[in-house]
Scaffold this motif. Structure first.
Motif, PDB file in Angstrom:
ATOM      1  N   ALA A 110       0.644  -1.573  -0.058  1.00 46.60           N
ATOM      2  CA  ALA A 110       0.428  -0.204  -0.154  1.00 46.60           C
ATOM      3  C   ALA A 110       0.896   1.051   0.104  1.00 46.60           C
ATOM      4  CB  ALA A 110      -1.082   0.047   0.941  1.00 46.60           C
ATOM      5  N   THR A 111       2.054   1.542   0.048  1.00 46.58           N
ATOM      6  CA  THR A 111       3.225   2.442   1.118  1.00 46.58           C
ATOM      7  C   THR A 111       4.596   2.346   0.355  1.00 46.58           C
ATOM      8  OG1 THR A 111       4.619   2.178   2.715  1.00 46.58           O
ATOM      9  CG2 THR A 111       1.558   2.625   3.448  1.00 46.58           C
ATOM     10  N   GLN A 112       4.681   1.689  -0.246  1.00 46.93           N
ATOM     11  CA  GLN A 112       6.615   1.596  -0.669  1.00 46.93           C
ATOM     12  C   GLN A 112       6.160   0.985  -1.943  1.00 46.93           C
ATOM     13  OE1 GLN A 112       9.031   2.247   1.522  1.00 46.93           O
ATOM     14  NE2 GLN A 112       7.419   2.716   2.667  1.00 46.93           N
ATOM     15  N   ASP A 113       5.679   0.508  -2.968  1.00 43.20           N
ATOM     16  CA  ASP A 113       5.290   0.159  -4.442  1.00 43.20           C
ATOM     17  C   ASP A 113       6.864  -0.679  -4.550  1.00 43.20           C
ATOM     18  OD1 ASP A 113       2.869   0.873  -4.450  1.00 43.20           O
ATOM     19  OD2 ASP A 113       3.292   3.008  -4.986  1.00 43.20           O
ATOM     20  N   SER A 114       7.532   0.697  -5.592  1.00 48.69           N
ATOM     21  CA  SER A 114       8.988  -0.324  -5.787  1.00 48.69           C
ATOM     22  C   SER A 114       9.836  -0.867  -4.600  1.00 48.69           C
ATOM     23  CB  SER A 114       9.563   0.810  -7.071  1.00 48.69           C
ATOM     24  OG  SER A 114      10.044   1.796  -6.039  1.00 48.69           O
ATOM     25  N   LEU A 115      10.202  -0.416  -3.617  1.00 51.76           N
ATOM     26  CA  LEU A 115      10.800  -1.375  -2.816  1.00 51.76           C
ATOM     27  C   LEU A 115       9.881  -1.765  -1.879  1.00 51.76           C
ATOM     28  CD1 LEU A 115      13.291   1.349  -1.890  1.00 51.76           C
ATOM     29  CD2 LEU A 115      13.643  -0.824  -3.017  1.00 51.76           C
ATOM     30  N   GLY A 116       8.345  -2.405  -2.362  1.00 50.70           N
ATOM     31  CA  GLY A 116       7.414  -3.177  -1.330  1.00 50.70           C
ATOM     32  C   GLY A 116       7.209  -3.921  -0.878  1.00 50.70           C
ATOM     33  N   CYS A 117       8.067  -5.192  -1.139  1.00 47.69           N
ATOM     34  CA  CYS A 117       8.597  -6.466  -1.105  1.00 47.69           C
ATOM     35  C   CYS A 117       8.041  -6.686   0.520  1.00 47.69           C
ATOM     36  CB  CYS A 117       9.828  -7.442  -1.523  1.00 47.69           C
ATOM     37  SG  CYS A 117      11.272  -7.449  -0.777  1.00 47.69           S
TER      38      CYS A 117
ATOM     39  N   ASP B  96       4.287  -3.089  -9.384  1.00 48.80           N
ATOM     40  CA  ASP B  96       3.884  -2.738  -7.944  1.00 48.80           C
ATOM     41  C   ASP B  96       2.770  -3.339  -7.790  1.00 48.80           C
ATOM     42  OD1 ASP B  96       5.714  -0.586  -8.068  1.00 48.80           O
ATOM     43  OD2 ASP B  96       4.616   0.564  -8.615  1.00 48.80           O
ATOM     44  N   ILE B  97       2.600  -5.124  -8.392  1.00 41.91           N
ATOM     45  CA  ILE B  97       1.571  -5.513  -8.066  1.00 41.91           C
ATOM     46  C   ILE B  97       2.404  -7.132  -7.827  1.00 41.91           C
ATOM     47  CG2 ILE B  97      -0.012  -4.662  -9.634  1.00 41.91           C
ATOM     48  CD1 ILE B  97       1.000  -6.943 -11.448  1.00 41.91           C
ATOM     49  N   TRP B  98       1.823  -7.997  -6.889  1.00 39.62           N
ATOM     50  CA  TRP B  98       2.393  -8.911  -6.648  1.00 39.62           C
ATOM     51  C   TRP B  98       1.752  -9.985  -7.555  1.00 39.62           C
ATOM     52  CZ3 TRP B  98       4.696 -10.523  -2.179  1.00 39.62           C
ATOM     53  CH2 TRP B  98       4.531 -12.682  -1.629  1.00 39.62           C
ATOM     54  N   ASP B  99       3.089 -10.819  -7.929  1.00 39.47           N
ATOM     55  CA  ASP B  99       2.856 -11.963  -9.387  1.00 39.47           C
ATOM     56  C   ASP B  99       4.222 -12.609  -9.462  1.00 39.47           C
ATOM     57  OD1 ASP B  99       5.630 -10.741 -10.335  1.00 39.47           O
ATOM     58  OD2 ASP B  99       4.325  -9.763 -11.992  1.00 39.47           O
ATOM     59  N   GLU B 100       4.052 -13.268 -10.213  1.00 37.92           N
ATOM     60  CA  GLU B 100       5.344 -14.874 -10.580  1.00 37.92           C
ATOM     61  C   GLU B 100       6.282 -13.735 -11.390  1.00 37.92           C
ATOM     62  OE1 GLU B 100       2.761 -18.186  -8.678  1.00 37.92           O
ATOM     63  OE2 GLU B 100       2.341 -17.943 -10.907  1.00 37.92           O
ATOM     64  N   HIS B 101       7.185 -13.121 -10.859  1.00 34.68           N
ATOM     65  CA  HIS B 101       8.104 -12.873 -12.701  1.00 34.68           C
ATOM     66  C   HIS B 101       8.614 -13.814 -11.333  1.00 34.68           C
ATOM     67  CE1 HIS B 101       8.229  -9.741  -8.663  1.00 34.68           C
ATOM     68  NE2 HIS B 101       9.467  -9.881  -9.702  1.00 34.68           N
ATOM     69  N   LEU B 102       9.394 -13.963 -11.088  1.00 33.74           N
ATOM     70  CA  LEU B 102      10.293 -15.011 -10.730  1.00 33.74           C
ATOM     71  C   LEU B 102      10.518 -16.428 -10.625  1.00 33.74           C
ATOM     72  CD1 LEU B 102      12.065 -12.343  -8.000  1.00 33.74           C
ATOM     73  CD2 LEU B 102      12.806 -12.230 -10.170  1.00 33.74           C
ATOM     74  N   ASP B 103      11.971 -16.867 -11.343  1.00 35.39           N
ATOM     75  CA  ASP B 103      11.754 -18.515 -10.613  1.00 35.39           C
ATOM     76  C   ASP B 103      12.663 -18.609 -10.003  1.00 35.39           C
ATOM     77  OD1 ASP B 103      13.302 -18.700 -12.446  1.00 35.39           O
ATOM     78  OD2 ASP B 103      12.573 -20.039 -13.948  1.00 35.39           O
ATOM     79  N   MET B 104      12.928 -19.848  -9.138  1.00 37.54           N
ATOM     80  CA  MET B 104      14.330 -20.264  -7.939  1.00 37.54           C
ATOM     81  C   MET B 104      15.654 -19.360  -9.032  1.00 37.54           C
ATOM     82  SD  MET B 104      13.496 -20.694  -4.773  1.00 37.54           S
ATOM     83  CE  MET B 104      15.675 -21.109  -5.001  1.00 37.54           C
ATOM     84  N   ALA B 105      15.655 -20.241 -10.509  1.00 42.31           N
ATOM     85  CA  ALA B 105      16.883 -19.816 -10.734  1.00 42.31           C
ATOM     86  C   ALA B 105      17.026 -18.218 -11.494  1.00 42.31           C
ATOM     87  CB  ALA B 105      16.574 -21.028 -12.245  1.00 42.31           C
ATOM     88  N   ILE B 106      16.039 -17.283 -11.890  1.00 42.90           N
ATOM     89  CA  ILE B 106      15.868 -16.233 -11.176  1.00 42.90           C
ATOM     90  C   ILE B 106      16.792 -15.678  -9.930  1.00 42.90           C
ATOM     91  CG2 ILE B 106      15.219 -13.666 -12.027  1.00 42.90           C
ATOM     92  CD1 ILE B 106      13.375 -15.379 -14.465  1.00 42.90           C
ATOM     93  N   TRP B 107      16.069 -16.541  -9.807  1.00 42.35           N
ATOM     94  CA  TRP B 107      16.594 -15.413  -8.082  1.00 42.35           C
ATOM     95  C   TRP B 107      17.689 -15.870  -7.681  1.00 42.35           C
ATOM     96  CZ3 TRP B 107      12.874 -13.359  -4.478  1.00 42.35           C
ATOM     97  CH2 TRP B 107      13.099 -13.353  -3.157  1.00 42.35           C
ATOM     98  N   LYS B 108      18.518 -17.321  -7.868  1.00 40.39           N
ATOM     99  CA  LYS B 108      20.040 -17.391  -7.268  1.00 40.39           C
ATOM    100  C   LYS B 108      20.537 -16.835  -8.446  1.00 40.39           C
ATOM    101  CE  LYS B 108      19.007 -21.853  -5.953  1.00 40.39           C
ATOM    102  NZ  LYS B 108      19.179 -23.835  -5.947  1.00 40.39           N
ATOM    103  N   LYS B 109      20.599 -16.721  -9.656  1.00 41.88           N
ATOM    104  CA  LYS B 109      20.727 -15.361 -10.698  1.00 41.88           C
ATOM    105  C   LYS B 109      21.099 -13.694 -10.258  1.00 41.88           C
ATOM    106  CE  LYS B 109      21.527 -16.708 -14.539  1.00 41.88           C
ATOM    107  NZ  LYS B 109      21.365 -16.686 -16.360  1.00 41.88           N
ATOM    108  N   ARG B 110      19.813 -13.528  -9.890  1.00 39.34           N
ATOM    109  CA  ARG B 110      20.275 -11.985  -9.261  1.00 39.34           C
ATOM    110  C   ARG B 110      20.622 -11.469  -7.568  1.00 39.34           C
ATOM    111  NH1 ARG B 110      14.308  -8.954 -10.188  1.00 39.34           N
ATOM    112  NH2 ARG B 110      14.763  -9.647 -12.263  1.00 39.34           N
ATOM    113  N   TYR B 111      20.074 -12.605  -6.888  1.00 33.05           N
ATOM    114  CA  TYR B 111      21.105 -12.621  -5.948  1.00 33.05           C
ATOM    115  C   TYR B 111      21.643 -13.728  -5.787  1.00 33.05           C
ATOM    116  CZ  TYR B 111      15.874  -9.926  -5.815  1.00 33.05           C
ATOM    117  OH  TYR B 111      15.576  -8.539  -5.824  1.00 33.05           O
ATOM    118  N   ALA B 112      22.884 -14.197  -5.665  1.00 35.91           N
ATOM    119  CA  ALA B 112      23.940 -14.745  -5.673  1.00 35.91           C
ATOM    120  C   ALA B 112      25.103 -14.054  -4.889  1.00 35.91           C
ATOM    121  CB  ALA B 112      24.397 -14.777  -7.687  1.00 35.91           C
ATOM    122  N   SER B 113      24.864 -12.714  -5.127  1.00 36.28           N
ATOM    123  CA  SER B 113      25.598 -12.033  -3.614  1.00 36.28           C
ATOM    124  C   SER B 113      24.570 -11.551  -2.815  1.00 36.28           C
ATOM    125  CB  SER B 113      26.292 -10.911  -4.151  1.00 36.28           C
ATOM    126  OG  SER B 113      25.663  -9.686  -4.630  1.00 36.28           O
ATOM    127  N   PHE B 114      23.999 -12.640  -1.814  1.00 36.66           N
ATOM    128  CA  PHE B 114      23.376 -12.166  -0.687  1.00 36.66           C
ATOM    129  C   PHE B 114      22.922 -13.881  -0.028  1.00 36.66           C
ATOM    130  CE2 PHE B 114      22.328  -9.424  -4.035  1.00 36.66           C
ATOM    131  CZ  PHE B 114      20.898  -8.094  -2.710  1.00 36.66           C
TER     132      PHE B 114
END
Length: 170
Positions: free
Chosen positions: A18-25, A101-119
């Protein structure tokens, strides 16, 4: 079926932040969690604070592998912004889409692991409370005495488990 997963699916396509949009995870996850459980998640803004909160919260169990309905979390690391969501079917991730700015399924585990490899990538399972079992307190006269004894024993076992659970919640 996992209530957090089901509620996450119901929320697809909706603005859950409701308030954060682009950083609202975290805010979006908190909103879905509240709808699924009726409880507050405990954090609405920060992935690092959410991570610390989930580690300390007895309602959650840290797990090694992703499970349907588990929370996935890559906490913010320095200036790199983290992300969080809920594991969906086929190892997709339901989360706040920062572009739409919506709740959706735009990621899967392969993309997540690549995008957040340093996390760090961690998973938490919410422990849904068991529905209470209610047996009659008084013996039922029409049952044979052996059946009454069985019910009495079951009542005592349930009372012991309820005492154990209440001590664990403290």
């Amino acid at each position: 079926m996992n209530k957090l997963y089901l509620k996450g699916k119901e929320c697809l396509g909706k603005d859950m932040s409701a308030t954060q949009d682009s950083l609202g995870c975290v805010e979006a996850l908190s909103a879905v969690f509240k709808l699924a459980t009726g409880q507050e998640l405990g954090e609405n803004l920060s992935t690092i604070r959410l991570y610390n909160s989930l580690l300390a919260d007895k309602r959650f169990q840290r797990i090694i592998e992703p499970e349907l309905g588990s929370i996935i979390l890559s906490p913010t690391n320095g200036k790199n912004t983290g992300h969080t969501g809920i594991i969906s079917d086929n190892l997709k991730v339901m989360s706040n889409n920062s572009i739409l700015d919506i709740w959706d399924e735009h990621l899967d585990m392969a993309i997540w692991k690549k995008r957040y490899a340093s996390f760090p990538i961690v998973f938490f399972r919410y422990q849904f409370p068991a529905e209470p079992v209610i047996l009659p307190k008084e013996p039922i006269p029409e049952l044979p005495s052996i059946e009454q004894k069985k019910i009495s024993i079951l009542q005592k076992i349930i009372e012991l488990y309820q005492q154990i659970i209440s001590k664990l919640k403290k």
